[in-house]
Design an enzyme around this catalytic site. Structure first.
Site, short mmCIF file in Angstrom:
data_model
loop_
_atom_site.label_atom_id
_atom_site.label_comp_id
_atom_site.label_asym_id
_atom_site.label_seq_id
_atom_site.Cartn_x
_atom_site.Cartn_y
_atom_site.Cartn_z
N GLU A 67 -3.82 -4.48 9.48
CA GLU A 67 -4.33 -5.49 8.53
C GLU A 67 -5.76 -5.94 8.82
O GLU A 67 -6.53 -6.15 7.90
CB GLU A 67 -3.38 -6.68 8.45
CG GLU A 67 -1.99 -6.33 7.91
CD GLU A 67 -1.98 -5.78 6.48
OE1 GLU A 67 -2.98 -5.92 5.74
OE2 GLU A 67 -0.95 -5.18 6.11
N TYR B 205 -4.59 -10.60 9.89
CA TYR B 205 -5.53 -10.28 8.82
C TYR B 205 -6.94 -10.77 9.14
O TYR B 205 -7.90 -10.01 9.16
CB TYR B 205 -5.08 -10.93 7.51
CG TYR B 205 -3.85 -10.31 6.89
CD1 TYR B 205 -2.58 -10.62 7.35
CD2 TYR B 205 -3.96 -9.42 5.83
CE1 TYR B 205 -1.44 -10.06 6.77
CE2 TYR B 205 -2.82 -8.86 5.23
CZ TYR B 205 -1.58 -9.18 5.71
OH TYR B 205 -0.47 -8.62 5.15
N HIS C 138 -6.02 0.38 2.79
CA HIS C 138 -4.89 0.80 3.63
C HIS C 138 -4.67 2.32 3.58
O HIS C 138 -4.00 2.87 4.45
CB HIS C 138 -3.59 0.13 3.17
CG HIS C 138 -3.32 -1.21 3.79
ND1 HIS C 138 -3.27 -1.39 5.16
CD2 HIS C 138 -3.03 -2.41 3.23
CE1 HIS C 138 -2.97 -2.66 5.40
NE2 HIS C 138 -2.82 -3.31 4.26
N GLU D 90 0.81 -1.23 0.00
CA GLU D 90 0.00 0.00 0.00
C GLU D 90 0.84 1.28 0.00
O GLU D 90 0.53 2.20 0.75
CB GLU D 90 -0.93 -0.04 1.21
CG GLU D 90 -0.24 0.01 2.59
CD GLU D 90 0.17 -1.34 3.17
OE1 GLU D 90 0.40 -2.29 2.40
OE2 GLU D 90 0.27 -1.43 4.41
N HIS E 41 -8.12 -4.07 -1.11
CA HIS E 41 -7.34 -4.19 0.12
C HIS E 41 -6.29 -3.08 0.23
O HIS E 41 -6.24 -2.35 1.23
CB HIS E 41 -6.67 -5.57 0.18
CG HIS E 41 -5.82 -5.79 1.39
ND1 HIS E 41 -6.28 -6.43 2.52
CD2 HIS E 41 -4.54 -5.43 1.65
CE1 HIS E 41 -5.30 -6.46 3.42
NE2 HIS E 41 -4.23 -5.86 2.91
N GLU E 42 -5.48 -2.94 -0.81
CA GLU E 42 -4.40 -1.94 -0.74
C GLU E 42 -4.99 -0.53 -0.68
O GLU E 42 -4.46 0.34 0.01
CB GLU E 42 -3.44 -2.09 -1.91
CG GLU E 42 -2.81 -3.49 -2.07
CD GLU E 42 -2.23 -4.09 -0.79
OE1 GLU E 42 -1.85 -3.32 0.11
OE2 GLU E 42 -2.18 -5.33 -0.69
N ASP F 183 8.52 -9.74 10.52
CA ASP F 183 7.99 -10.58 9.45
C ASP F 183 7.30 -11.84 10.02
O ASP F 183 6.38 -12.38 9.40
CB ASP F 183 9.16 -11.00 8.55
CG ASP F 183 8.76 -11.14 7.11
OD1 ASP F 183 7.89 -10.36 6.68
OD2 ASP F 183 9.30 -12.03 6.43
N1 BES Z 1 1.04 -4.40 3.80
C1 BES Z 1 0.81 -5.71 3.29
C2 BES Z 1 2.06 -6.40 2.84
C3 BES Z 1 3.13 -6.58 3.89
C4 BES Z 1 2.80 -6.84 5.22
C5 BES Z 1 4.45 -6.51 3.55
C6 BES Z 1 3.80 -6.98 6.16
C7 BES Z 1 5.45 -6.66 4.49
C8 BES Z 1 5.12 -6.90 5.81
C9 BES Z 1 -0.21 -5.68 2.15
O1 BES Z 1 -1.23 -4.77 2.33
C10 BES Z 1 -0.88 -7.02 2.12
O2 BES Z 1 -1.51 -7.35 3.08
N2 BES Z 1 -0.77 -7.75 1.03
C11 BES Z 1 -1.40 -9.04 0.85
C12 BES Z 1 -2.59 -8.95 -0.02
C13 BES Z 1 -3.90 -8.85 0.64
C14 BES Z 1 -5.03 -8.92 -0.38
C15 BES Z 1 -4.15 -9.77 1.78
C16 BES Z 1 -0.43 -9.95 0.13
O3 BES Z 1 0.63 -9.45 -0.29
O4 BES Z 1 -0.71 -11.11 -0.04
ZN ZN Z 2 -2.55 -5.35 3.91
#
Ligand code: BES
Ligand code: ZN
Length: 615
Positions: A327, A393, A308, A280, A304-305, A385
């Site tokens: 999330e 989520y 955010h 995002e 989703h993005e 991480d």
């Molecule tokens: N912000 C996240 C990606 C992220 C989280 C990167 C933590 C590094 C550390 C992004 O918004 C996200 O949640 N992406 C998901 C997609 C979503 C539809 C659930 C993904 O990348 O799968």
């Molecule tokens: Zn996200």
């Protein structure tokens, strides 16, 4: 991370005065951000593809409100060339290296210091950056670079206070080879510059994890009033078609939870090695090309993005332990956008898929690490991480949905509107959220407040009994097909007419134990092996890995070498390493594929293979 004491004998980078430096690490950052306020960043970088290097400077406007004698920045995988304080070169120190956090960059300042300038260059191993050769792009003509700063990787390409509790505005000058476009988490150019120079301004304060840069041969197409898409020329048309509903999503989101704060909303569709589905980055979401499925079935990722832009980018998790606030709210909001555009049945289908993913994660984690099923995570001494699981989520989403269920949609929506407004451009942590929730919503609903056990939801393991139940009409059909098939093992008993991506996923996830003959018959009937849809491919190859269905292994290998999205890689590798032969195959595929993966993905797979105990 609470007060982790760092060794006192500091390695001296620039023969600084010898004294013992005691340092604490809070929130995964060495920075003394409470004493030294960064207001604005001026970034000046040149991009060198041959050396895989960014070189230039980061200049901070600061206010030393705590009268600190040093300003401490986070940095990792970079070389600090020199540092100037109010235009005067100073000697700096570098603290001990930590494999997760990097090291502190310690700069002497005075209470009057206004500006701190750090000249530096990055190293090829900088984890945020992925440098792609032309062959690794869609069009295969030009190299590509993109960054991924969340959670604590911004420090590998900019020395800064890398902590989500810190916000600053920025401007940047980026110089790239001619024929390439530079883009950032700021208002972006819509055409390439002649001289390869680009300037950017982000006038809204953002946390460091939203710093972003991409450089490549991309073009832009507008999608509406304040939205558009960037992609390599050879796939731009497909992207424009796929994302046709984006402007509608922005308008729906605003109708739900208040004005969009960031001006434009654009999406950059990246090459396939992007390790996430989406990121995002303000103004410019980064997205995986695997959402370009050709049938618009995976656009909830954009919802989703986009969501955010409120939950996360406006109201930001204060620490990575509060990640569920980012999330969980976003998955909830995403579903509301999807419901507004595609209707209740479609949104409930997505929610039931999410519920299934949550169950899967709970089943795993309750065995391996039950504490990681809590919404509020203990990440002391850990890589943030580790907290990126379906708990933040999906458990987060179902907690918020439970509150909606209790107080009703109208009161809940009013609350959420007020929450975003009152906390815009600020951080939120779990304890303050609970207080805010009680004060601004639940105290007005004492009976419902009684019913909701907030502490169990947030600080307890597993999923509370009052979790909302999802029963999607769409997926009921699939459930019935699964029941018939389980009895007969005859693929003809599955009527797949009108199936979209999510019906297929639900089908594959609902399958009973399968023999090799069952796998072969399903494959023959539905043509899973070699399928172009990455979501379905991931689920199918996961089953192939689980059951050792070797007929799919060639295509599985091709998939694992062509897609870098961690969510798709992990379940396949995870199932492969369960057996000795599977592990050998995983190692072989990984040895060839890893050069194409982003550090975030290869790191996770490396850990997985190292820790595997095949039977
Ligand atoms: N912000 C996240 C990606 C992220 C989280 C990167 C933590 C590094 C550390 C992004 O918004 C996200 O949640 N992406 C998901 C997609 C979503 C539809 C659930 C993904 O990348 O799968
Ligand atoms: Zn996200």
């Amino acid at each position: 991370m609470k007060k982790l004491l760092i060794a006192t004998g500091i390695c001296l980078a620039a023969c600084a005065p010898k004294k013992n430096l005691k340092m604490t690490v809070e929130n995964h950052s060495y920075s003394n951000y409470k004493a030294v306020k960064v207001n604005h960043l001026k970034l000046n970088l040149s991009v060198n593809f041959d050396k895989k290097e960014l070189m230039g400077s980061a200049v901070f406007d600061i206010a030393n409100t705590g009268a600190a004698t040093t300003m401490i920045l986070d940095h990792k995988s970079m070389v600090i060339d020199h540092v100037a304080v109010d235009n005067k070169e100073v000697k700096f120190e570098i603290g001990p290296q930590d494999s997760i956090l990097g090291a502190a960059l310690i700069i002497p300042i005075t209470p009057e210091t206004k500006e701190v300038a750090v000249a530096y260059h990055t190293l090829p191993e900088a984890e945020a950056l992925q440098w792609l050769s032309p062959e690794q792009t869609h069009d295969k003509k030009q190299p590509f670079l993109f960054s991924q700063s969340q959670a604590i990787l911004a420090r590998t390409w900019i020395p800064l206070q890398d902590c989500p509790a810190v916000r600053f505005t920025y401007e940047a000058t980026i110089e790239v080879p001619p024929h390439l476009m530079a883009m950032m988490s700021a208002e972006n150019p819509t055409a390439k510059s002649k001289d390869g120079k680009y300037t950017f301004k982000q006038p809204k304060p953002i946390p460091s994890y939203l710093m972003a840069l991409a450089v490549g041969d991309v073009e832009f197409t507008s999608l509406g009033r304040n939205s558009g898409v960037y992609a390599e020329p050879g796939m731009l048309k497909k992207c424009v078609w796929e994302l046709a509903d984006m402007q509608g999503m922005i308008d729906s989101a605003e109708a739900l939870y208040g004005p969009y704060a960031w001006g434009r909303y654009d999406v950059l569709v990246l090459p396939p090695s992007f390790p996430f589905g989406g990121m995002e980055n303000p103004v410019l979401t980064f997205a995986t090309p695997t959402i370009i499925a050709g049938d618009r079935s995976l656009v909830s990722l954009v919802a989703h993005e986009l969501a955010h832009s409120w939950s996360g980018n406006l109201v930001t998790n204060e620490t990575w332990s509060d990640f569920w606030l980012n999330e969980g709210f976003t998955v909830y909001f995403e579903q509301r956008i999807m419901e507004k555009i595609y209707g209740h049945d479609y949104a409930e289908m997505l929610a039931e898929i999410g519920r299934g993913e949550l169950q899967h994660t709970l089943d795993d984690l309750m065995q391996e690490a039950p504490d990681d099923t809590k919404l509020f995570l203990n990440l002391d001494g850990r890589n943030p991480d580790d907290g990126v699981t379906d708990i933040a989520y999906e458990k987060g989403r179902f907690f918020l949905r439970r509150i909606e269920e209790l107080v009703g949609r109208q009161a809940w929506d009013e609350f959420v509107n007020g929450y975003f407004k009152a906390n815009a451009f600020k951080t939120m942590n779990t304890a303050r959220f609970i207080a805010y929730l009680n004060q601004h919503l639940l105290d007005k609903y004492p009976a419902q407040q009684q019913q909701l056990d907030i502490n169990t939801w947030i600080y307890g393991t597993g999923l509370p009994k009052d979790a909302p139940v999802v029963n999607s009409k769409e997926l009921k059909r699939v459930n019935e097909a699964v029941a018939r098939y389980t009895k007969s093992k005859n693929p003809a008993d599955i009527d797949t007419q009108g199936y979209t991506t999510h019906h297929w996923l639900f089908l594959l996830r609902g399958m009973p134990a399968l023999s090799m003959a069952d796998m072969a018959a399903l494959d023959k009937a539905f043509g899973f092996t070699g399928i172009g849809n990455a979501e379905i491919a991931c689920d199918w190859y996961t089953l192939a890995a689980k059951y050792g269905y070797a007929d799919a292994f060639d295509e599985m290998g091709i998939f694992l070498k062509s897609v870098g999205r961690r969510k798709f890689l992990m379940p396949i590798y995870k199932n492969l390493v369960k057996t000795t032969t599977g592990k050998a195959l995983a190692e072989q595929i990984f040895s060839e594929a890893r050069k194409g993966y982003h550090a975030v993905a290869s790191g996770s797979i490396e850990d997985l293979i190292r820790e595997a105990q095949p039977k």
